[in-house]
Design an enzyme around this catalytic site. Structure first.
Site, PDB file in Angstrom:
ATOM      1  N   ASP A  86       0.859  -1.187   0.000  1.00 14.42           N
ATOM      2  CA  ASP A  86       0.000   0.000   0.000  1.00 14.42           C
ATOM      3  C   ASP A  86       0.896   1.239   0.000  1.00 14.42           C
ATOM      4  O   ASP A  86       2.129   1.137  -0.002  1.00 14.42           O
ATOM      5  CB  ASP A  86      -0.926  -0.003   1.218  1.00 14.42           C
ATOM      6  CG  ASP A  86      -2.296   0.624   0.912  1.00 14.42           C
ATOM      7  OD1 ASP A  86      -2.316   1.706   0.301  1.00 14.42           O
ATOM      8  OD2 ASP A  86      -3.321   0.044   1.304  1.00 14.42           O
ATOM      9  N   ASP A 113       2.916   2.008  -5.122  1.00  8.78           N
ATOM     10  CA  ASP A 113       1.959   2.865  -5.808  1.00  8.78           C
ATOM     11  C   ASP A 113       1.692   2.203  -7.150  1.00  8.78           C
ATOM     12  O   ASP A 113       2.536   2.243  -8.044  1.00  8.78           O
ATOM     13  CB  ASP A 113       2.529   4.273  -5.992  1.00  8.78           C
ATOM     14  CG  ASP A 113       1.546   5.235  -6.647  1.00  8.78           C
ATOM     15  OD1 ASP A 113       0.728   4.790  -7.475  1.00  8.78           O
ATOM     16  OD2 ASP A 113       1.610   6.446  -6.349  1.00  8.78           O
ATOM     17  N   PHE A 114       0.533   1.561  -7.285  1.00  6.44           N
ATOM     18  CA  PHE A 114       0.330   0.734  -8.483  1.00  6.44           C
ATOM     19  C   PHE A 114       0.124   1.544  -9.756  1.00  6.44           C
ATOM     20  O   PHE A 114       0.067   0.980 -10.843  1.00  6.44           O
ATOM     21  CB  PHE A 114      -0.774  -0.307  -8.301  1.00  6.44           C
ATOM     22  CG  PHE A 114      -2.071   0.177  -7.699  1.00  6.44           C
ATOM     23  CD1 PHE A 114      -2.858   1.104  -8.336  1.00  6.44           C
ATOM     24  CD2 PHE A 114      -2.506  -0.347  -6.493  1.00  6.44           C
ATOM     25  CE1 PHE A 114      -4.059   1.517  -7.798  1.00  6.44           C
ATOM     26  CE2 PHE A 114      -3.712   0.057  -5.938  1.00  6.44           C
ATOM     27  CZ  PHE A 114      -4.491   1.002  -6.594  1.00  6.44           C
ATOM     28  N   HIS A 133     -12.973  -1.226  -8.010  1.00  5.64           N
ATOM     29  CA  HIS A 133     -14.142  -0.351  -8.172  1.00  5.64           C
ATOM     30  C   HIS A 133     -13.839   1.115  -7.872  1.00  5.64           C
ATOM     31  O   HIS A 133     -14.712   1.968  -8.034  1.00  5.64           O
ATOM     32  CB  HIS A 133     -15.315  -0.853  -7.315  1.00  5.64           C
ATOM     33  CG  HIS A 133     -15.136  -0.721  -5.833  1.00  5.64           C
ATOM     34  ND1 HIS A 133     -16.148  -1.041  -4.954  1.00  5.64           N
ATOM     35  CD2 HIS A 133     -14.083  -0.333  -5.062  1.00  5.64           C
ATOM     36  CE1 HIS A 133     -15.728  -0.846  -3.710  1.00  5.64           C
ATOM     37  NE2 HIS A 133     -14.488  -0.409  -3.759  1.00  5.64           N
TER      38      HIS A 133
END
Length: 224
Positions: A86, A113-114, A133
């Protein structure tokens, strides 16, 4: 409903609440990570017990929050090394939550940090719970593409959340959650299991089985 725009606390309807509110306010962030733990507790128990962990040695929970998912997996499967991934602001909450676990020596936090990171940490299994989502579909597909690159050959991806029924008529709570995401985020929304499997295939994964979880949750598993 009339404007099609988010109705959150932010004046700029293109700013994501993670950037503008949640991750910048200590009190709100503490409430948020606690809520995510409560929301994921039942799913974490099912995944820890019912996924075939005997075939896999490592897992990354992407967007882990306090880390209930990697914590439960490591506690129930004593050969698995579990990583919670995260943003940096989350690490203190993660460490506070997992530090007393009997499996704490096999649970670690990684700063990820994707969107910004070129590559994600490698692992046999990736888990994404209540993550997809939050974002528009093109960004969802970009996340899953990076996940596919990070999963080792023969590994798997697990996506879970409040998925809408295929006819988009009967699953009331997921439909309301989707409306909530449209209210809170610039372009987030929930999706069907069929949509999720299609995105996973586009990312390069194969198969795709949807399984009901406790409450309004559904889990989709695909393999590399």
């Amino acid at each position: 409903m009339q404007t099609g725009r988010p109705q959150n606390e932010l004046d700029d309807d293109q700013t994501h609440p993670f950037e503008g509110v949640i991750y910048t306010d200590d009190e709100i962030l503490e409430q948020f990570v606690g809520a995510m733990t409560s929301f994921s507790m039942a799913a974490a128990d099912v995944i820890a017990h019912e996924f075939p962990w005997a075939d896999h040695d490592s897992v990354v929970d992407l967007g882990t929050s306090e880390g209930v998912v990697p914590k439960r997996i490591a506690e129930e499967n004593d050969h698995v090394h579990a990583i919670g991934a995260d943003l940096p602001r989350i690490e203190q909450y993660f460490q506070n939550y997992v530090t007393e676990s009997p499996a704490a020596d096999r649970i670690e936090f990684r700063t990820v940090d994707f969107f910004a990171d070129e590559a994600l940490p490698a692992a046999d299994v990736y888990i994404l719970g209540h993550i997809l989502h939050d974002w528009p579909h093109e960004e969802t597909r970009a996340i899953l593409s990076k996940v596919h690159d990070a999963v080792t050959p023969g590994g798997a991806v697990v996506v879970y959340g409040t998925m809408i029924d295929e006819e988009r008529r009967d699953a009331a709570l997921p439909l309301l959650m989707s409306l909530n995401m449209l209210i809170e985020t610039p372009a987030g929304s929930d999706y069907t299991a069929g949509q999720c499997i299609e995105w996973l295939h586009q990312a390069g994964f194969e198969g795709g089985e949807a399984t009901p979880l406790p409450g309004p949750e559904t889990m989709v598993v695909a393999r590399k």
